[in-house]
Design an enzyme around this catalytic site. Structure first.
Site, PDB file in Angstrom:
ATOM      1  N   HIS A 112      14.853 -80.700  33.124  1.00 15.38           N
ATOM      2  CA  HIS A 112      14.390 -81.189  31.827  1.00 15.38           C
ATOM      3  C   HIS A 112      14.745 -80.190  30.737  1.00 15.38           C
ATOM      4  O   HIS A 112      14.806 -78.983  30.970  1.00 15.38           O
ATOM      5  CB  HIS A 112      12.880 -81.441  31.869  1.00 15.38           C
ATOM      6  CG  HIS A 112      12.507 -82.473  32.878  1.00 15.38           C
ATOM      7  ND1 HIS A 112      12.646 -83.816  32.651  1.00 15.38           N
ATOM      8  CD2 HIS A 112      12.040 -82.359  34.141  1.00 15.38           C
ATOM      9  CE1 HIS A 112      12.263 -84.488  33.714  1.00 15.38           C
ATOM     10  NE2 HIS A 112      11.892 -83.622  34.640  1.00 15.38           N
ATOM     11  N   ARG A 139      13.702 -65.413  48.514  1.00 11.70           N
ATOM     12  CA  ARG A 139      14.601 -64.257  48.646  1.00 11.70           C
ATOM     13  C   ARG A 139      15.008 -64.139  50.129  1.00 11.70           C
ATOM     14  O   ARG A 139      14.280 -64.556  51.017  1.00 11.70           O
ATOM     15  CB  ARG A 139      13.886 -62.982  48.235  1.00 11.70           C
ATOM     16  CG  ARG A 139      13.350 -63.035  46.809  1.00 11.70           C
ATOM     17  CD  ARG A 139      13.731 -61.780  46.077  1.00 11.70           C
ATOM     18  NE  ARG A 139      13.077 -61.657  44.783  1.00 11.70           N
ATOM     19  CZ  ARG A 139      13.573 -62.154  43.656  1.00 11.70           C
ATOM     20  NH1 ARG A 139      14.689 -62.812  43.663  1.00 11.70           N
ATOM     21  NH2 ARG A 139      12.939 -61.996  42.516  1.00 11.70           N
TER      22      ARG A 139
END
Length: 181
Positions: A114, A179
């Site tokens: 968006h 990660r």
């Protein structure tokens, strides 16, 4: 990769507030409602209306109920893929899920990015970024895959991870943001 939505080009800004896109979302809502409310013995691996909506559904693929998607037409699922209950795929762009990949309960895949300007966001401006998940991938429950991400073959995404960057083949990621581990 091509986007199956009319007037939507991957990476380009467009308005999601068109009558044509709303009609496609309504069709998808009906299909996922039917899929989620059918008796499991009658539904099989995928309800007939949902099966007809999807871009592709491989052999021996299974989509547990409840399931939600925005359009369905941009979802391409390989052979032997398993989506556990409560998975959500917001397929404003193409979503590829490779053969034998397994998605835990509540996994969310988002393609819509968006607009960051509040006024433009209020106008319905967004862009569609594809998500690609390779073969033999495991995505743990409640993980979120963000727009534009590619996850390589054999990768593992830990439960609850928020994946905002590509994951290499055979890579393992965990955490928010995800990660390498």
């Amino acid at each position: 990769m091509t986007n199956a939505l009319p007037g939507v080009e991957d990476g380009a800004w467009y308005s999601c507030l068109t009558d044509e896109l709303e009609a496609l979302r309504a069709k998808a809502r009906r299909a996922v409602h039917e899929h989620s409310s059918m008796d499991p013995g009658q539904r099989g691996a995928c309800g007939p209306r949902l099966r007809g909506l999807l871009g592709a559904l491989g052999d021996n693929a299974m989509i547990e109920a409840p399931f939600h998607c925005a359009y369905g037409v941009n979802i391409h699922i390989g052979d032997g893929v398993y989506l556990n209950a409560f998975c959500t795929v917001l397929d404003t762009a193409r979503v590829e899920i490779g053969a034998r990949s397994l998605l835990g309960p509540g996994v969310h895949i988002y393609c819509a990015d968006h607009h960051h300007d509040a006024a433009k966001r209020a106008e319905g401006l967004e862009r569609a970024l594809p998500v690609t998940i390779g073969a033999d991938v495991w995505i743990g429950g409640r993980a979120v895959i963000l727009p534009g991400v590619t996850i390589g073959d054999g990768a593992l995404v830990a439960a609850g991870a928020v994946v905002s960057r590509d994951v290499p083949a055979n890579g393992k990621v965990a955490g928010v943001p995800a990660r390498p581990i």
